[in-house]
Design a protein around this motif. Structure first.
Motif, PDB file in Angstrom:
ATOM      1  N   GLU A  13       0.808  -1.216   0.000  1.00  0.00           N
ATOM      2  CA  GLU A  13       0.000   0.000   0.000  1.00  0.00           C
ATOM      3  C   GLU A  13       0.842   1.267   0.000  1.00  0.00           C
ATOM      4  O   GLU A  13       0.295   2.362  -0.086  1.00  0.00           O
ATOM      5  N   CYS A  78      -6.339  -0.232   1.246  1.00  0.00           N
ATOM      6  CA  CYS A  78      -7.521  -0.750   0.561  1.00  0.00           C
ATOM      7  C   CYS A  78      -8.643  -1.004   1.552  1.00  0.00           C
ATOM      8  O   CYS A  78      -8.441  -0.993   2.763  1.00  0.00           O
ATOM      9  N   ILE A  89     -14.874  -1.692  -7.613  1.00  0.00           N
ATOM     10  CA  ILE A  89     -13.452  -1.997  -7.441  1.00  0.00           C
ATOM     11  C   ILE A  89     -12.604  -0.970  -8.192  1.00  0.00           C
ATOM     12  O   ILE A  89     -12.864  -0.665  -9.352  1.00  0.00           O
ATOM     13  N   SER A 209     -10.946  -2.596  -2.959  1.00  0.00           N
ATOM     14  CA  SER A 209     -10.370  -3.823  -3.501  1.00  0.00           C
ATOM     15  C   SER A 209     -11.421  -4.899  -3.746  1.00  0.00           C
ATOM     16  O   SER A 209     -11.201  -5.830  -4.524  1.00  0.00           O
ATOM     17  N   ASN A 210     -12.561  -4.763  -3.060  1.00  0.00           N
ATOM     18  CA  ASN A 210     -13.602  -5.790  -3.165  1.00  0.00           C
ATOM     19  C   ASN A 210     -14.914  -5.247  -2.628  1.00  0.00           C
ATOM     20  O   ASN A 210     -14.935  -4.246  -1.892  1.00  0.00           O
ATOM     21  N   TRP A 220     -11.385 -10.205  -6.069  1.00  0.00           N
ATOM     22  CA  TRP A 220     -10.750  -8.995  -5.529  1.00  0.00           C
ATOM     23  C   TRP A 220      -9.691  -8.481  -6.500  1.00  0.00           C
ATOM     24  O   TRP A 220      -9.164  -9.226  -7.328  1.00  0.00           O
ATOM     25  N   ASP A 221      -9.363  -7.189  -6.358  1.00  0.00           N
ATOM     26  CA  ASP A 221      -8.254  -6.610  -7.124  1.00  0.00           C
ATOM     27  C   ASP A 221      -7.507  -5.630  -6.215  1.00  0.00           C
ATOM     28  O   ASP A 221      -7.692  -4.417  -6.288  1.00  0.00           O
ATOM     29  N   ILE A 222      -6.682  -6.206  -5.362  1.00  0.00           N
ATOM     30  CA  ILE A 222      -5.925  -5.377  -4.412  1.00  0.00           C
ATOM     31  C   ILE A 222      -4.920  -4.475  -5.128  1.00  0.00           C
ATOM     32  O   ILE A 222      -4.809  -3.284  -4.793  1.00  0.00           O
ATOM     33  N   ALA A 225      -6.667  -1.429  -6.409  1.00  0.00           N
ATOM     34  CA  ALA A 225      -7.147  -0.571  -5.324  1.00  0.00           C
ATOM     35  C   ALA A 225      -6.023   0.248  -4.706  1.00  0.00           C
ATOM     36  O   ALA A 225      -6.167   1.464  -4.499  1.00  0.00           O
TER      37      ALA A 225
END
Length: 244
Positions: A13, A78, A89, A209-210, A220-222, A225
Motif C-alpha cells: 500500500e 484498501c 473496485i 479492492s472488493n 478482488w483486485d488489491i 485498489a
C-alpha cells in the motif's frame, strides 16, 4: 516544515508513494517502526507500513506522532465497500468519520456499543468519544474537491473499523445498516483516534479492492485498489504545495 505522515498497513500500500519521494529518501527507525523519509516536491513526507490491524496501527501512530509532530496524517490502503453505496473496485472512498465497529458487548438482547455501556474510549475536555471518531473536515473536503476536478469516482462517508472482516453478505449488511457505513477496514479507527488524542489532523483515503459479499478473493483486485489510492494521495500532496 513539519512533515506529512502517511500510514499504511502493508508495504504494497506504500510502494508507489515511496518511489515518488525524492532520490534522497532515507530509511528511518522510530521506536520499533521502520519508515521512509523524503521529499515529495517541496513537501517533507514520512511513510510507514505499520502492520495489519488496530494494535499495530495505534502503536505506530502514537510513536510517530510523538517523534515527528506531523502537520497531517494520511491513512491509506484498501477497503471492502458495502453493496449499494455506488463504489466499485478501483474507486476511492474518503472518511468523514470512523466507527469502531466491534467495540462493545454482545448480550442476549443484542449488541451494545460503548455509549450504551457508558464507557467512552476517549475524553477530551468535556467531549466524550465512544464508537464514532471524527476525521478532519477540511482535509476530506479538499479530497472531495480534488477528486471532482480530476474526474475520479470518490465517495465520502462513514468507514467502519473491525478486527474481524465481513466475509458474508449478512455480516456486511448488518454492519452497514447499524452504522451507516460505506466501507470497512482494519486500522482506520485506531489511526483516527490516536490523531484525535494528539490533536493532529487526519485524512483517510482508501481504494476499493472488493465488495463486501460472500468471501471470494478471486473477485478482488488489491493491486488496482492500492494503486488508485496511492496515485490520489500523490495528487493530494501536490495540491498541498500549491499556494492558497
Amino acid at each position: 516544515m513539519n512533515p506529512v505522515l502517511i500510514i499504511t498497513a502493508v508495504p504494497q500500500e506504500a510502494g508507489l508513494l515511496e518511489q515518488a519521494l525524492a532520490c534522497n529518501a532515507l530509511p528511518l527507525t522510530i521506536g520499533a517502526f521502520t519508515c521512509v523519509q523524503g521529499v515529495c516536491g517541496t513537501l517533507p513526507v514520512t511513510i510507514c507500513a505499520a502492520g495489519v490491524g488496530k494494535i499495530n496501527a495505534a502503536a505506530a501512530t502514537a510513536a510517530l506522532l510523538g517523534h515527528l509532530r506531523p502537520r497531517l496524517v494520511i491513512n491509506t490502503g484498501c477497503a471492502g465497500a458495502y453493496a449499494g453505496i455506488g463504489l466499485g473496485i478501483g474507486d476511492l472512498a474518503v472518511a468523514d468519520k470512523e466507527v469502531l465497529g466491534d467495540e462493545g458487548v454482545m448480550t442476549s438482547a443484542g449488541w451494545l456499543d460503548l455509549q450504551q455501556m457508558k464507557m467512552p474510549c476517549f475524553t477530551k475536555e468535556d467531549q466524550q468519544y465512544f464508537n464514532e471518531i471524527p476525521l478532519s473536515v477540511v482535509a476530506s473536503e479538499k479530497a472531495v474537491h480534488l477528486a471532482g476536478r480530476s474526474g475520479i469516482n470518490l465517495v465520502r462517508g462513514t468507514f467502519i473499523t473491525v478486527s474481524t472482516c465481513s466475509g458474508t453478505i449478512q455480516q456486511g449488511e448488518q454492519l452497514s445498516s447499524r452504522f451507516g457505513g460505506i466501507c470497512e477496514n482494519m486500522e482506520g479507527g485506531a489511526v483516527a483516534l490516536t490523531c484525535l488524542r494528539y490533536g493532529v489532523e487526519c485524512l483517510e483515503v482508501r481504494g476499493v479492492s472488493n465488495l463486501v459479499e460472500e468471501r471470494n478473493m478471486k473477485a478482488w483486485d488489491i493491486p488496482r485498489a492500492v494503486e488508485a489510492a496511492q496515485q490520489f494521495v500523490l495528487k493530494y500532496l501536490e495540491e498541498m504545495t500549491r499556494p492558497e
